[in-house]
Write a protein that holds these residues in place. Sequence first.
Motif, PDB file in Angstrom:
ATOM      1  N   LEU A  97     -13.021  -4.187 -17.578  1.00  0.00           N
ATOM      2  CA  LEU A  97     -12.751  -3.108 -16.627  1.00  0.00           C
ATOM      3  C   LEU A  97     -13.629  -1.917 -16.985  1.00  0.00           C
ATOM      4  O   LEU A  97     -13.594  -1.441 -18.115  1.00  0.00           O
ATOM      5  N   VAL A  98     -14.428  -1.458 -16.036  1.00  0.00           N
ATOM      6  CA  VAL A  98     -15.279  -0.301 -16.289  1.00  0.00           C
ATOM      7  C   VAL A  98     -15.052   0.741 -15.193  1.00  0.00           C
ATOM      8  O   VAL A  98     -14.668   0.406 -14.083  1.00  0.00           O
ATOM      9  N   LYS A  99     -15.311   1.995 -15.547  1.00  0.00           N
ATOM     10  CA  LYS A  99     -15.040   3.067 -14.590  1.00  0.00           C
ATOM     11  C   LYS A  99     -16.073   3.063 -13.468  1.00  0.00           C
ATOM     12  O   LYS A  99     -17.277   3.071 -13.713  1.00  0.00           O
ATOM     13  N   ASP A 100     -15.596   3.016 -12.226  1.00  0.00           N
ATOM     14  CA  ASP A 100     -16.481   3.114 -11.078  1.00  0.00           C
ATOM     15  C   ASP A 100     -16.694   4.597 -10.771  1.00  0.00           C
ATOM     16  O   ASP A 100     -15.752   5.301 -10.396  1.00  0.00           O
ATOM     17  N   ALA A 101     -17.944   5.058 -10.930  1.00  0.00           N
ATOM     18  CA  ALA A 101     -18.218   6.496 -10.844  1.00  0.00           C
ATOM     19  C   ALA A 101     -17.917   7.043  -9.458  1.00  0.00           C
ATOM     20  O   ALA A 101     -17.358   8.139  -9.317  1.00  0.00           O
ATOM     21  N   ALA A 102     -18.253   6.282  -8.414  1.00  0.00           N
ATOM     22  CA  ALA A 102     -18.041   6.775  -7.053  1.00  0.00           C
ATOM     23  C   ALA A 102     -16.554   6.917  -6.751  1.00  0.00           C
ATOM     24  O   ALA A 102     -16.119   7.909  -6.158  1.00  0.00           O
ATOM     25  N   ILE A 103     -15.776   5.945  -7.161  1.00  0.00           N
ATOM     26  CA  ILE A 103     -14.322   6.007  -6.944  1.00  0.00           C
ATOM     27  C   ILE A 103     -13.736   7.184  -7.730  1.00  0.00           C
ATOM     28  O   ILE A 103     -12.888   7.937  -7.230  1.00  0.00           O
ATOM     29  N   ASP A 104     -14.207   7.351  -8.961  1.00  0.00           N
ATOM     30  CA  ASP A 104     -13.711   8.438  -9.802  1.00  0.00           C
ATOM     31  C   ASP A 104     -13.985   9.791  -9.148  1.00  0.00           C
ATOM     32  O   ASP A 104     -13.099  10.655  -9.064  1.00  0.00           O
ATOM     33  N   GLN A 105     -15.219   9.942  -8.643  1.00  0.00           N
ATOM     34  CA  GLN A 105     -15.622  11.181  -7.992  1.00  0.00           C
ATOM     35  C   GLN A 105     -14.767  11.453  -6.750  1.00  0.00           C
ATOM     36  O   GLN A 105     -14.309  12.569  -6.519  1.00  0.00           O
ATOM     37  N   GLU A 106     -14.575  10.401  -5.963  1.00  0.00           N
ATOM     38  CA  GLU A 106     -13.799  10.504  -4.731  1.00  0.00           C
ATOM     39  C   GLU A 106     -12.360  10.934  -5.036  1.00  0.00           C
ATOM     40  O   GLU A 106     -11.797  11.793  -4.355  1.00  0.00           O
ATOM     41  N   LEU A 107     -11.763  10.364  -6.076  1.00  0.00           N
ATOM     42  CA  LEU A 107     -10.396  10.746  -6.434  1.00  0.00           C
ATOM     43  C   LEU A 107     -10.357  12.203  -6.912  1.00  0.00           C
ATOM     44  O   LEU A 107      -9.430  12.943  -6.582  1.00  0.00           O
ATOM     45  N   SER A 120      -5.739   7.817 -14.239  1.00  0.00           N
ATOM     46  CA  SER A 120      -6.813   7.365 -15.127  1.00  0.00           C
ATOM     47  C   SER A 120      -7.177   5.898 -14.905  1.00  0.00           C
ATOM     48  O   SER A 120      -8.311   5.498 -15.136  1.00  0.00           O
ATOM     49  N   ARG A 121      -6.226   5.095 -14.443  1.00  0.00           N
ATOM     50  CA  ARG A 121      -6.533   3.661 -14.309  1.00  0.00           C
ATOM     51  C   ARG A 121      -7.184   3.294 -12.983  1.00  0.00           C
ATOM     52  O   ARG A 121      -7.793   2.235 -12.865  1.00  0.00           O
ATOM     53  N   TYR A 122      -7.034   4.142 -11.967  1.00  0.00           N
ATOM     54  CA  TYR A 122      -7.529   3.741 -10.646  1.00  0.00           C
ATOM     55  C   TYR A 122      -9.021   3.434 -10.604  1.00  0.00           C
ATOM     56  O   TYR A 122      -9.426   2.470  -9.958  1.00  0.00           O
ATOM     57  N   PRO A 123      -9.888   4.264 -11.244  1.00  0.00           N
ATOM     58  CA  PRO A 123     -11.325   3.960 -11.117  1.00  0.00           C
ATOM     59  C   PRO A 123     -11.780   2.769 -11.973  1.00  0.00           C
ATOM     60  O   PRO A 123     -12.959   2.413 -11.934  1.00  0.00           O
ATOM     61  N   LEU A 124     -10.865   2.160 -12.730  1.00  0.00           N
ATOM     62  CA  LEU A 124     -11.271   1.050 -13.598  1.00  0.00           C
ATOM     63  C   LEU A 124     -11.289  -0.252 -12.800  1.00  0.00           C
ATOM     64  O   LEU A 124     -10.246  -0.776 -12.412  1.00  0.00           O
ATOM     65  N   LEU A 125     -12.484  -0.788 -12.560  1.00  0.00           N
ATOM     66  CA  LEU A 125     -12.631  -2.014 -11.771  1.00  0.00           C
ATOM     67  C   LEU A 125     -13.372  -3.052 -12.594  1.00  0.00           C
ATOM     68  O   LEU A 125     -14.125  -2.704 -13.516  1.00  0.00           O
ATOM     69  N   PRO A 126     -13.197  -4.329 -12.267  1.00  0.00           N
ATOM     70  CA  PRO A 126     -13.951  -5.363 -12.988  1.00  0.00           C
ATOM     71  C   PRO A 126     -15.460  -5.104 -12.871  1.00  0.00           C
ATOM     72  O   PRO A 126     -15.947  -4.768 -11.794  1.00  0.00           O
ATOM     73  N   GLN A 127     -16.141  -5.237 -13.981  1.00  0.00           N
ATOM     74  CA  GLN A 127     -17.586  -4.996 -14.007  1.00  0.00           C
ATOM     75  C   GLN A 127     -18.282  -5.759 -12.870  1.00  0.00           C
ATOM     76  O   GLN A 127     -17.955  -6.918 -12.615  1.00  0.00           O
ATOM     77  N   ASP A 128     -19.248  -5.095 -12.220  1.00  0.00           N
ATOM     78  CA  ASP A 128     -20.036  -5.679 -11.123  1.00  0.00           C
ATOM     79  C   ASP A 128     -19.257  -5.897  -9.838  1.00  0.00           C
ATOM     80  O   ASP A 128     -19.774  -6.505  -8.897  1.00  0.00           O
ATOM     81  N   ALA A 129     -18.011  -5.435  -9.782  1.00  0.00           N
ATOM     82  CA  ALA A 129     -17.259  -5.576  -8.534  1.00  0.00           C
ATOM     83  C   ALA A 129     -17.790  -4.587  -7.498  1.00  0.00           C
ATOM     84  O   ALA A 129     -18.260  -3.509  -7.845  1.00  0.00           O
ATOM     85  N   ARG A 130     -17.680  -4.972  -6.245  1.00  0.00           N
ATOM     86  CA  ARG A 130     -17.945  -4.032  -5.161  1.00  0.00           C
ATOM     87  C   ARG A 130     -16.653  -3.271  -4.890  1.00  0.00           C
ATOM     88  O   ARG A 130     -15.607  -3.887  -4.665  1.00  0.00           O
ATOM     89  N   ALA A 131     -16.719  -1.944  -4.910  1.00  0.00           N
ATOM     90  CA  ALA A 131     -15.505  -1.128  -4.766  1.00  0.00           C
ATOM     91  C   ALA A 131     -15.261  -0.730  -3.325  1.00  0.00           C
ATOM     92  O   ALA A 131     -16.202  -0.505  -2.572  1.00  0.00           O
TER      93      ALA A 131
END
Lengths: 274, 274
Positions: A97-107, A120-131
């Motif tokens: 699980l890695v932090k998706d920067a765009a999702i983090d920014q949006e939140l 804190s957990r919401y922006p954590l997505l499986p690596q290489d996933a499309r968010a």
Amino acid sequence: MSRPGFLIRTAEIVSVGTELLLGQTVDTNAAFLSRELAELGISTYRHTVVGDNPERLEKAIREALEDNDLVIMTGGLGPTDDDLTAEIAASIMDAPLVKDAAIDQELNRRYPDRERYDFSRYPLLPQDARAFPNDNGTAPGSLSIFSWNGRQKAILLLPGPPAEMEPMFLNRVKESLAVYCPDRFIHRYVRLYGIGESRAESLVSDLLKDQTRVTLAPYASASEVVFRISQKLSDPHEDDLTEAMVQELIGRFGDHVFEVGARSLEGVLADLLR
Amino acid sequence: MSRPGFLIRTAEIVSVGTELLLGQTVDTNAAFLSRELAELGISTYRHTVVGDNPERLEKAIREALEDNDLVIMTGGLGPTDDDLTAEIAASIMDAPLVKDAAIDQELNRRYPDRERYDFSRYPLLPQDARAFPNDNGTAPGSLSIFSWNGRQKAILLLPGPPAEMEPMFLNRVKESLAVYCPDRFIHRYVRLYGIGESRAESLVSDLLKDQTRVTLAPYASASEVVFRISQKLSDPHEDDLTEAMVQELIGRFGDHVFEVGARSLEGVLADLLR
């Protein structure tokens, strides 16, 4: 649009949440998603509901991956410790699980006082996933394509509440999935009230006989007659011809039409009462 | 009532029907049955929906039996060739389908012109199954207790339409299952509209504090406040004390009570509109 090598033909829908197993909530997501998958030409072979239990959740995902190209998971993406879906899916995919920067920014943008909440957990997505951002809530969705026991598989994570999941799927996810689908269909529904099936069919017998690129199929239940209008798209640039047929039916049936879309008479009434 | 050696602690609900996998029908049976099982002290670990496909149906039953004491199947009991539930369940139990004389007689009585219909398969139940007549339709239910890989297991077959399944379960099946249940609970629900959770709780703070044989638990959602009244029955002859508590709440909340039972506000409204 170039075709990827990986095609999605079959899917299982895994709904996660102990409230479903206690019968406190009815799982409407599986039916919604099955209808949407059918429109993409994907066959749904199984729905499974499991609770917020790590062993049984992992078992359900593995069994679903074994038999299908795509596993769609709804629910269990919340901020608390019993929300395990992303964590367990990531571990099965071997994608941290890695932090998706765009999702983090949006939140951060939408919730400037977010330190008040546990986001804190919401922006954590499986690596290489499309968010997929959540326009109606906080937990994002994600689509992962990965190699599993030497085969390509896909896992789609979606939030559980229908008011978040359904618009996310329609507005953001569907076109991403369509790229991997063997055929593309457009299905539309015109629903009639206060007219019998045989009378309704007689009024469109010419359209029912002359079916070429757009097909028309009648259904009937106790309270309504439904016409399904379908078009198979051979290439992505083909014109959508279903709107003309919808207008033709509206012209012929007038006030008998209570819905162009998926809602039943009961659903339309319930929405009116809200 | 003497206790059998076999106890049912866990269950999986397997719903059968291609219309469910196409999303044409929402599976409400699993939620209804899960609530009922919880009242019997049985934990539901999984819901599964499969289509009218013999291989996948057999696989679902075997997996469910592997992990649980009880497998409840709804749907696929109709008269046509794609209705496979009884046949496949019987083959897994190694119990041939045999004609149940009482069910056969009952169908003859209710449908004297039955040769007009194809009722020949309805009275065929797994050997040694306990039969449950269908007061609201034609397909009977059945409960089989059998030995499977050296362990005792139970399979309960129920019709798919909720209007047939729910009364059959409540009026005929529930007491047969209760014999095999480790604990027995009574749960009742008093539902309030037009009053906030904290106000509602303050009006019963004495009852919430003084909980002995009957317990009271508040829930709240956007549109309602629900009080759950629970009683654990230590022996089958213990008195039902929940009715007194229901009456106490009705006395205190008056017109705020819109339902004593399982229906939501939306459900009550939908029933009123029918």
